[in-house]
Design an enzyme around this catalytic site. Sequence first.
Site, PDB file in Angstrom:
ATOM      1  N   ASN A  16      49.594  50.266  42.110  1.00  0.00           N
ATOM      2  CA  ASN A  16      49.936  49.849  43.483  1.00  0.00           C
ATOM      3  C   ASN A  16      51.354  50.280  43.839  1.00  0.00           C
ATOM      4  O   ASN A  16      51.612  50.713  44.966  1.00  0.00           O
ATOM      5  CB  ASN A  16      49.773  48.333  43.633  1.00  0.00           C
ATOM      6  CG  ASN A  16      48.333  47.950  43.900  1.00  0.00           C
ATOM      7  OD1 ASN A  16      47.803  48.231  44.971  1.00  0.00           O
ATOM      8  ND2 ASN A  16      47.682  47.343  42.914  1.00  0.00           N
ATOM      9  N   HIS A 111      46.643  40.636  45.555  1.00  0.00           N
ATOM     10  CA  HIS A 111      45.762  39.962  44.605  1.00  0.00           C
ATOM     11  C   HIS A 111      44.359  40.551  44.755  1.00  0.00           C
ATOM     12  O   HIS A 111      43.892  40.773  45.881  1.00  0.00           O
ATOM     13  CB  HIS A 111      45.740  38.452  44.875  1.00  0.00           C
ATOM     14  CG  HIS A 111      44.864  37.718  43.910  1.00  0.00           C
ATOM     15  ND1 HIS A 111      45.242  37.487  42.602  1.00  0.00           N
ATOM     16  CD2 HIS A 111      43.624  37.202  44.055  1.00  0.00           C
ATOM     17  CE1 HIS A 111      44.255  36.860  41.978  1.00  0.00           C
ATOM     18  NE2 HIS A 111      43.272  36.668  42.831  1.00  0.00           N
ATOM     19  N   GLU A 176      42.896  48.274  47.229  1.00  0.00           N
ATOM     20  CA  GLU A 176      44.277  47.787  47.116  1.00  0.00           C
ATOM     21  C   GLU A 176      45.260  48.880  47.519  1.00  0.00           C
ATOM     22  O   GLU A 176      46.243  48.641  48.226  1.00  0.00           O
ATOM     23  CB  GLU A 176      44.569  47.340  45.678  1.00  0.00           C
ATOM     24  CG  GLU A 176      43.813  46.096  45.252  1.00  0.00           C
ATOM     25  CD  GLU A 176      44.187  45.653  43.845  1.00  0.00           C
ATOM     26  OE1 GLU A 176      45.384  45.601  43.525  1.00  0.00           O
ATOM     27  OE2 GLU A 176      43.275  45.358  43.049  1.00  0.00           O
TER      28      GLU A 176
HETATM   29  C1  GAR Z   1      46.188  44.809  40.565  1.00  0.00           C
HETATM   30  O1  GAR Z   1      44.784  44.801  40.574  1.00  0.00           O
HETATM   31  C2  GAR Z   1      46.730  43.606  41.284  1.00  0.00           C
HETATM   32  O2  GAR Z   1      45.956  43.227  42.382  1.00  0.00           O
HETATM   33  C3  GAR Z   1      46.682  42.558  40.191  1.00  0.00           C
HETATM   34  O3  GAR Z   1      47.118  43.230  39.052  1.00  0.00           O
HETATM   35  C4  GAR Z   1      46.728  44.596  39.144  1.00  0.00           C
HETATM   36  C5  GAR Z   1      47.930  45.463  38.865  1.00  0.00           C
HETATM   37  O4  GAR Z   1      47.565  46.814  38.814  1.00  0.00           O
HETATM   38  N1  GAR Z   1      47.516  41.421  40.523  1.00  0.00           N
HETATM   39  C6  GAR Z   1      47.182  40.167  40.283  1.00  0.00           C
HETATM   40  O5  GAR Z   1      46.160  39.847  39.699  1.00  0.00           O
HETATM   41  C7  GAR Z   1      48.173  39.125  40.793  1.00  0.00           C
HETATM   42  N2  GAR Z   1      47.599  37.829  40.793  1.00  0.00           N
HETATM   43  P1  GAR Z   1      48.648  47.946  39.003  1.00  0.00           P
HETATM   44  O6  GAR Z   1      49.762  47.631  37.991  1.00  0.00           O
HETATM   45  O7  GAR Z   1      47.933  49.213  38.660  1.00  0.00           O
HETATM   46  O8  GAR Z   1      49.143  47.892  40.405  1.00  0.00           O
END
Ligand code: GAR
Length: 238
Positions: A16, A111, A176
């Site tokens: 993200n 999230h 996302e």
């Molecule tokens: C993502 O899916 C985000 O939505 C989640 O962690 C992942 C991080 O991925 N966040 C949560 O669960 C917060 N409660 P990334 O490091 O590849 O962005």
Amino acid sequence: MARLKIAVLISGRGSNMQALIEACSTEDAPAEIALVLSNVPDAAGLKFAEQNGIPTVTIDHRKFSERDSFEQKISSCLVDAKIELVCLAGFMRLLTAGFVDTWRDRLINIHPSLLPAFKGLDTHARVIAEGARFSGCTVHFVRSEMDSGPIIIQAAVPVALDDDADSLARRVLEAEHRIYPQALRLIAEGRVTVDNDLVRIEGARTPASSVINPDIGLEGQNPAPTTFTAMETRNHGD
Ligand code: GAR
């Protein structure tokens, strides 16, 4: 116009964060990623940020005996870098009310569910175990209760009948990467206000139609009566 100065807080992969960096890399982007901060020294996302010339800092939570002093260190880094908006992007530390209040309405999170449903961890496995037909993702302002706060933008992702947690996670993650840059743009353009803990967005529209899952091939044969218009739905943006 000056670009809004953003910090992205990560704990791991940082996909993200990468989507936010890429969205801010165009000349007309209204925001700039001025800092990437990780609580995990070898978080994979740090490398991508460094390769893109973005200042990074690691604040290892294990080196602090108190949560407060860990968060104070984060806050002082953010203030030193003149950060105006903090984006949590897979930052896997719970933040105390003190930190959240300090950054109130300047702290957002993504999230991987349609909040307020499925807060917490193992979201995708729980969605599948419940047989939900839709999941999705949410960008929201952060309040002190876990995964809560005024919702800015959501994407609904249909759950496929043969999905497992991994396949669903992959499709939600794609969504996302679309909504987080959009939320950032809306805020940086000054179009977002929080009123009575609800988000208002200037000049945003509501999609006109609903999506049905599963699709059993009857759409179009039995059109729903058009008893309401988009204007009549609850829509702070119009
Ligand atoms: C993502 O899916 C985000 O939505 C989640 O962690 C992942 C991080 O991925 N966040 C949560 O669960 C917060 N409660 P990334 O490091 O590849 O962005």
